[in-house]
Design a protein around this motif. Sequence first.
Motif, short mmCIF file in Angstrom:
data_model
loop_
_atom_site.label_atom_id
_atom_site.label_comp_id
_atom_site.label_asym_id
_atom_site.label_seq_id
_atom_site.Cartn_x
_atom_site.Cartn_y
_atom_site.Cartn_z
N ILE A 33 11.76 -2.26 -4.11
CA ILE A 33 11.31 -3.58 -3.66
C ILE A 33 10.39 -3.37 -2.46
O ILE A 33 10.71 -2.61 -1.56
N ALA A 34 9.25 -4.05 -2.49
CA ALA A 34 8.32 -3.89 -1.36
C ALA A 34 7.97 -5.24 -0.78
O ALA A 34 8.12 -6.28 -1.44
N HIS A 35 7.52 -5.21 0.44
CA HIS A 35 7.06 -6.47 1.02
C HIS A 35 5.59 -6.70 0.65
O HIS A 35 4.77 -5.80 0.74
N LEU A 88 6.25 -5.01 -9.68
CA LEU A 88 7.02 -4.73 -8.47
C LEU A 88 7.77 -5.95 -7.98
O LEU A 88 7.19 -7.02 -7.85
N SER A 89 9.04 -5.77 -7.70
CA SER A 89 9.78 -6.82 -7.01
C SER A 89 9.33 -6.84 -5.56
O SER A 89 9.09 -5.80 -4.97
N THR A 90 9.23 -8.04 -5.02
CA THR A 90 8.73 -8.12 -3.65
C THR A 90 9.43 -9.19 -2.83
O THR A 90 10.01 -10.13 -3.37
N THR A 91 9.36 -9.00 -1.54
CA THR A 91 9.58 -10.09 -0.60
C THR A 91 8.18 -10.57 -0.24
O THR A 91 7.35 -9.80 0.23
N ARG A 92 7.93 -11.82 -0.49
CA ARG A 92 6.55 -12.28 -0.42
C ARG A 92 6.32 -13.33 0.64
O ARG A 92 7.06 -14.30 0.76
N ILE A 112 0.84 -1.20 0.00
CA ILE A 112 0.00 0.00 0.00
C ILE A 112 0.88 1.25 0.00
O ILE A 112 0.64 2.19 -0.75
N MET A 113 1.90 1.23 0.81
CA MET A 113 2.84 2.35 0.76
C MET A 113 3.52 2.43 -0.60
O MET A 113 3.79 3.52 -1.11
N ALA A 114 3.77 1.28 -1.19
CA ALA A 114 4.44 1.27 -2.49
C ALA A 114 3.61 2.02 -3.54
O ALA A 114 4.17 2.63 -4.45
N SER A 168 10.82 -3.84 -11.31
CA SER A 168 11.06 -2.59 -10.59
C SER A 168 12.48 -2.43 -10.06
O SER A 168 12.76 -1.46 -9.37
N VAL A 169 13.35 -3.38 -10.36
CA VAL A 169 14.74 -3.20 -9.95
C VAL A 169 15.66 -3.27 -11.16
O VAL A 169 15.40 -4.00 -12.13
N ALA A 170 16.69 -2.49 -11.11
CA ALA A 170 17.68 -2.46 -12.21
C ALA A 170 18.98 -1.94 -11.63
O ALA A 170 19.05 -1.55 -10.47
#
Lengths: 340, 340
Positions: free
Chosen positions: B273-275, B291-295, B250-252, B334-336
């Motif tokens: 990167i977001a959770h 989005l890259s995430t920790t899931r 949500i913050m992302a 979302s990461v590079a």
Amino acid sequence: MNLKQLAHMLALSQTTVSRALNGYPEVNEETRRRVMDAAKRHGYRPNPSARRLATGKTGMIGYVLPTGASVDIDPHFVEFLSGLGDYARSHELDLVLSPADADDQETTYRRIVANRQVDAVYISSPRPADRRVALVNTLGIPFIVHGRSEGFDFDYAFTDIDNEGAFHEAARLLIQLGHRRLALINGDDRETFAIHRERGVRRALAASGLSLSERHVCSVDMTEENGYRATRRLLEEGDAPTAIACSSLIMALGVVRAVRDLGLSIPGDVSLIAHDDVFPWLRPENFSVPLSTTRSSIRLAGARVAERLAARISGLEEGARGEVWPVDLVVRGSVAGAPG
Amino acid sequence: MNLKQLAHMLALSQTTVSRALNGYPEVNEETRRRVMDAAKRHGYRPNPSARRLATGKTGMIGYVLPTGASVDIDPHFVEFLSGLGDYARSHELDLVLSPADADDQETTYRRIVANRQVDAVYISSPRPADRRVALVNTLGIPFIVHGRSEGFDFDYAFTDIDNEGAFHEAARLLIQLGHRRLALINGDDRETFAIHRERGVRRALAASGLSLSERHVCSVDMTEENGYRATRRLLEEGDAPTAIACSSLIMALGVVRAVRDLGLSIPGDVSLIAHDDVFPWLRPENFSVPLSTTRSSIRLAGARVAERLAARISGLEEGARGEVWPVDLVVRGSVAGAPG
DNA sequence: CGAAAAAGCCAAAGCGCTTTGGAAGACTCT
DNA sequence: AGAGTCTTCCAAAGCGCTTTGGCTTTTTCG
């Protein structure tokens, strides 16, 4: 510390102590005061299990929670719960969630009523002729419906918002701004709220001799992704709408993303109005283009439902009164005159 | 139909019928079968109020719900609840939510324990040395903590995810991609999960001889708006980070909006990167830039907590075993590599 | 002043279940 | 056959509260 001990300590019978505590008239005022005092001083709290066995009252309100691997609980629920909990707290009411197979809630309703597990229940997200409403009505437990069902031969108590009026107003505004092709991205149209919203839009269009094309109304689960998909489809077809009414802020996120992906802009190419249930964590004024909304706090509704349930339990409220709350139309940057 | 009637009907004593039904050994197998049969046939269900008065067992698990006008229930809660409910259903467990003043939950915990209103409780969003954990531990009711607390002289049972490991991995990836200035947009850092995440990021940076600037870490309520504000501030200052780790989807949303408002791009100018707690209604792959995430599914955690609570209630689980689930790192667009 | 009414209290019977402490009969063993 | 042991069941005592029905004592009133 139980009643027996307290009574013994006061040299009174359990009967008298019980009556003194529960405000029965047949006890001397001075005696009552003595009892009250002693109870407070010793921190006596009647055992709820015993009380409920004797009286049948539980001090709890119930909600049957549909569950299942593929069943998602609506995030609106948590906000409704905030309001409900906030009120319930002040009345020492607890809420019991009874998880049920989403496809067989009847068993659970019957169980919680037969077992007297709660004093009252509420029902949310009702559909027309909702079976739960009919069931609970015949089971005879006090209840409040959050939302509305329709098509019964009995009346019932509900608290709802004016979904039809809200979307009527929203559509009327868009029409006044010159839009002729509106679209509606709605929630599950088996639920009453969605039906009412569609009806509101249609009524506004009809009043101006317009109508809602079947291709311009869609009914989906209210996720970001579904908002995106619906919008892509709407805008990529010929005869694309110039304005969209949308049933939730979460779907509106998807709408905005789709519009942007198509290289279009809000409100230049498309006007957008969404319904806002007032989440603390997602606010329409913070969208990249501030979002016009029909606004009604679902949290307040939760508090109101709790209040009415409490009133029904204590016999202060009776009958089948339904109440319908008006909805604010809040105009922000996401609407403008029709292009061209 | 109550026990007495059933017993009379079978020409047996209540004792025997009760024991037959509850699986006690001192009853003839044939008698047991007769009893079971009759019970089923007449739809006998023991009255839970009576049973709980006699045994103290309630068949319910408890959760103290912090409420108040300015207290927002986390939307994660509803997803956790989905999992919890799904498991609880299969075991005929109900969940009772006891609303409490957010500033005085102790009273409520004491009440529900003293009144034996539930067989077990769970605690969520714990802080280090969380008073609720200490309290519930001394009160002696079975409990599970969802998340972790720290700094007690006793052990307790918890189910948590590896927040530190997750954010360590995320940061390590960003560092490998050449980023030197990372930022962390975290949740409330009075809660353990946030502390662990920060620790993970710091550890990864330290391993490369880098560090997390105090100006590059912020701790806020996890709303869209706060994500936006934090990001604006981070990117408008000198020494702006080139990569952001963010504690919630949500913050992302706000991060993405801020980056765009500043005329920057993801991942060109900023990697993100977001959770992801895995909400059905907001998915990282559907962000404008996936989005890259920790899931880690918070729903599964809910089911697991319910399972452990049930096990504790029935005595199958004992001791203070804590379990920590690994977290997936899911790399998307979302990461590079770091710019420049 | 005496009868009727009201006030104030109590003993005991539930509410419907579990569990304790036997008791009766069946079975074993010497 | 008699003592001891199981097996199988039961009566009754809780659990802690509310509520019924009745019994005293006080008040009211003609």
